[in-house]
Design a protein around this motif. Structure first.
Motif, PDB file in Angstrom:
ATOM      1  N   GLU A 131       0.587   0.056  -8.716  1.00 18.65           N
ATOM      2  CA  GLU A 131       1.586   0.247  -7.667  1.00 18.65           C
ATOM      3  C   GLU A 131       2.356   1.530  -7.975  1.00 18.65           C
ATOM      4  N   SER A 168      -1.747   1.558  -5.007  1.00 18.58           N
ATOM      5  CA  SER A 168      -0.988   0.865  -3.970  1.00 18.58           C
ATOM      6  C   SER A 168       0.320   1.621  -3.789  1.00 18.58           C
ATOM      7  N   GLY A 224       3.817   2.502  -2.090  1.00 18.88           N
ATOM      8  CA  GLY A 224       4.910   1.844  -1.366  1.00 18.88           C
ATOM      9  C   GLY A 224       5.608   2.767  -0.392  1.00 18.88           C
ATOM     10  N   GLN A 239       6.329   2.187   3.032  1.00 17.90           N
ATOM     11  CA  GLN A 239       7.240   1.353   3.848  1.00 17.90           C
ATOM     12  C   GLN A 239       7.516   1.950   5.223  1.00 17.90           C
ATOM     13  N   THR A 262      -4.356   1.696  -0.975  1.00 17.37           N
ATOM     14  CA  THR A 262      -3.687   0.866   0.018  1.00 17.37           C
ATOM     15  C   THR A 262      -2.261   1.377   0.179  1.00 17.37           C
ATOM     16  N   ASP A 298       1.653   0.371   1.772  1.00 21.20           N
ATOM     17  CA  ASP A 298       2.557  -0.666   2.272  1.00 21.20           C
ATOM     18  C   ASP A 298       3.395  -0.102   3.407  1.00 21.20           C
ATOM     19  N   SER A 303      -1.350  -2.912   3.747  1.00 16.24           N
ATOM     20  CA  SER A 303      -0.548  -4.126   3.598  1.00 16.24           C
ATOM     21  C   SER A 303       0.708  -3.927   4.431  1.00 16.24           C
ATOM     22  N   SER A 304       0.960  -4.844   5.358  1.00 10.96           N
ATOM     23  CA  SER A 304       2.089  -4.674   6.258  1.00 10.96           C
ATOM     24  C   SER A 304       2.862  -5.973   6.400  1.00 10.96           C
ATOM     25  N   TYR A 305       4.161  -5.886   6.125  1.00 15.06           N
ATOM     26  CA  TYR A 305       5.004  -7.073   6.059  1.00 15.06           C
ATOM     27  C   TYR A 305       6.196  -6.945   7.003  1.00 15.06           C
ATOM     28  N   SER A 357      -0.920 -10.521   6.012  1.00 13.96           N
ATOM     29  CA  SER A 357      -0.258  -9.227   5.846  1.00 13.96           C
ATOM     30  C   SER A 357      -1.192  -8.123   5.377  1.00 13.96           C
ATOM     31  N   ASN A 358      -2.506  -8.373   5.396  1.00 16.21           N
ATOM     32  CA  ASN A 358      -3.437  -7.409   4.820  1.00 16.21           C
ATOM     33  C   ASN A 358      -4.621  -7.125   5.731  1.00 16.21           C
TER      34      ASN A 358
END
Length: 376
Positions: free
Chosen positions: A92, A116, A118, A120, A155, A157, A186-188, A237-238
């Motif tokens: 990450e 990964s 981040g 956002q 990936t 986020d 990955s989306s939250y 979320s993926n």
């Protein structure tokens, strides 16, 4: 199917929405890896003789580690555990850490083969709301630098439902992601967790609260755009192109076994779950005590059934009644079949043979549907 998760708790600053265990203080930074290696040695038997298919550096901010620290940790794991020679090794990373020099060195000097990032959001107003350490320009540059350094298994986020994020800008975030040709997303939805800074600021009316209706619109747009671009929605979320599913996270979703090391890290061996103390001072006392402070819970049959239903329904693999029958027996299978009927009838769940999966409409209610199927 087994993996190791390494929790690196250090951060430059605390994001307002974050409820993971992190520390801003660098007090224990110099000795941390030394203690982490001792914990790995102490817990070398936790997974038995299972071969590790994944190693995952999470946090916190693992990209704050120096290359030689990453190599020391991976070398120790390979000494203590059988590791698949093609193991997925994920780091990450925060965009502000990913300059050209860092990435070139990471690619050339470590076995890390998946990033990964981040991100956002690619919009500054959202990053300010979230109190992220990077800005939009750094987010774009981090991805460019990662691709230029030769990383192709990446990936990103992205968070939706941020009050500052308009539908236009959410669409733009997705367009920018697709333009890079990255194989995994990955989306939250932004969630306001208790005891976070964001929760406190909203309660004090210093920040705009989350609008659930806005989050739903963003989610629907996310499903539409990812499908249009050929991505497989394999977990709530993926989203990934074929061959780029997260192998590590799939261990969690498919009931595999994993060892977690570092403060607050969780482990699961199929029978019990345990988690390390979420306190740096206590964790670092390993040097004196020779043991990690942790809590342990032996899962009951009801708990194991509930966990299978909850995780399997979140995935494209779905909940398999043949598996329920073989592992849990007739009582649990009948309970599931009885309580799933209303969700099939109203179009939230679809059935194909023995397998039940959520429809797009049902994905909005995943937690509620799972809860209705729980054995209490």
């Amino acid at each position: 199917m087994a993996g190791i998760y390494i929790h690196i708790p250090f951060c430059k600053q605390k994001c307002h929405y974050c409820n993971f265990y992190t520390v801003i203080s660098q007090k224990y930074r110099n000795d941390f890896v030394h203690i982490l290696l001792k914990e790995l040695e102490q817990r070398r038997d936790y997974l038995g003789e299972q071969t590790l298919n994944t190693i995952y550096f999470g946090g916190g901010t693992p990209s704050l580690l120096a290359d030689n620290e990453i190599v020391r940790i991976i070398d120790s794991i390979k000494t203590l555990f059988p590791v698949n020679e093609k193991a997925e090794i994920t780091l990450e990373a925060n965009p502000d850490d990913l300059n050209k020099e860092k990435l070139t060195s990471l690619k050339e000097n470590t076995p890390v083969n998946r990033l990964s990032i981040g991100v956002q959001s690619f919009h500054n107003e959202d990053l300010v709301y979230l109190n992220r350490a990077h800005n939009a320009s750094q987010a774009l540059k981090a991805i460019e630098n990662s691709l230029s350094a030769g990383f192709d298994n990446i990936t990103v986020d992205l968070i939706y439902g941020i009050p500052t994020l308009t539908e236009k800008n959410w669409r733009k975030n997705l367009e920018l992601f697709f333009d890079f040709g990255i194989p995994h997303l990955s989306s939250y939805a932004l969630t306001v967790e208790n005891k976070t800074v964001l929760h406190s600021l909203i309660a004090k009316k210093k920040m705009t609260p989350v609008d659930d209706k806005q989050a739903v619109k963003h989610f629907e747009l996310l499903l539409e755009e990812t499908e249009k671009h050929g991505f497989i929605h394999y977990e709530i979320s993926n989203f990934a192109r074929e061959g780029y599913y997260s192998k590590h996270n799939s261990i969690y979703w498919l009931g595999g076994h994993y060892l977690g090391v570092g403060p607050s890290a969780h482990s699961f061996n199929g029978i019990s779950r345990q988690w390390n103390v979420a306190n740096m001072k206590q964790y670092m006392e390993f040097e004196q005590t020779g043991t990690t402070v942790l809590e342990k819970e032996v899962l009951s049959k009801d708990q194991r059934y509930n966990e299978y239903v909850m995780t399997s329904l979140r995935t494209s693999w779905g909940c398999d009644t043949e598996h329920l029958e073989n592992v849990f027996g007739n009582l649990y299978t009948n309970h599931f079949l009885k309580h799933i009927i209303p969700f099939v009838e109203d179009g939230k769940v679809q059935q194909k043979g023995n397998v039940y999966t959520l429809t797009n409409a049902g994905k909005l209610y995943a937690d509620g549907i799972a809860a209705a199927l729980f054995m209490i």
